[in-house]
Design a protein around this motif. Sequence first.
Motif, PDB file in Angstrom:
ATOM      1  N   PRO A 115      40.099  45.818  37.483  1.00 26.72           N
ATOM      2  CA  PRO A 115      39.524  45.648  36.202  1.00 26.72           C
ATOM      3  C   PRO A 115      39.986  43.368  35.756  1.00 26.72           C
ATOM      4  CG  PRO A 115      40.226  46.829  35.225  1.00 26.72           C
ATOM      5  CD  PRO A 115      40.404  47.227  36.507  1.00 26.72           C
ATOM      6  N   ARG A 147      38.495  41.826  38.913  1.00 25.46           N
ATOM      7  CA  ARG A 147      37.135  41.265  38.331  1.00 25.46           C
ATOM      8  C   ARG A 147      37.022  40.244  37.232  1.00 25.46           C
ATOM      9  NH1 ARG A 147      33.496  45.035  41.084  1.00 25.46           N
ATOM     10  NH2 ARG A 147      34.271  46.767  41.673  1.00 25.46           N
ATOM     11  N   GLY A 148      38.112  40.197  36.205  1.00 22.15           N
ATOM     12  CA  GLY A 148      38.276  39.817  35.150  1.00 22.15           C
ATOM     13  C   GLY A 148      37.990  38.425  35.509  1.00 22.15           C
TER      14      GLY A 148
END
Length: 169
Positions: free
Chosen positions: A163, A166-167
Amino acid sequence: YGTTGKGPRKVRLEREFHKQLEACFLDIWSKFPLGKPDVFVSGGCYVEKAGRHGEGKAVDIDAFHWHEDSNSGGMTARSLVTRDAFKNFVTARWYLGIEAILRQHFGTVLGFHYNSAHEDHWHVDNGTPPGWREGSRARVVFLQAALVHVFGHVLDIDGILGPKTRGAW
């Protein structure tokens, strides 16, 4: 390692791979701020063993050296030695810029962040097609390195597309 060594050597590459490598280098030289280097240092191309090197379809890239005339009449040298690339901001960006272009031409590019065996060179071969593949550790560590060293994100370069990566992406 990383020096100009004893001079030019004749290399043996499979014809199509050689064409791909030549096109890639021309692309790099046209985009790189210092242009074409005076010296390209390779740890090897064809070797008599199994795999892409044994087929003449791989190259290990250790360093590039540029020389330019300075205003004082002397010579100044600039180098990108892969093992030392992440020791400063400028060479880290040079490294990642060159790797980005290598990745546009070749599907397999293993480098500094891939594993300790590749910290001192890029391994480049045409065993897979270029392009993003989410399950590819080599591609994810490149993405993470670019996010950290070019875009200033704070995250681990661990090859996991989690995450946080991805962020930042």
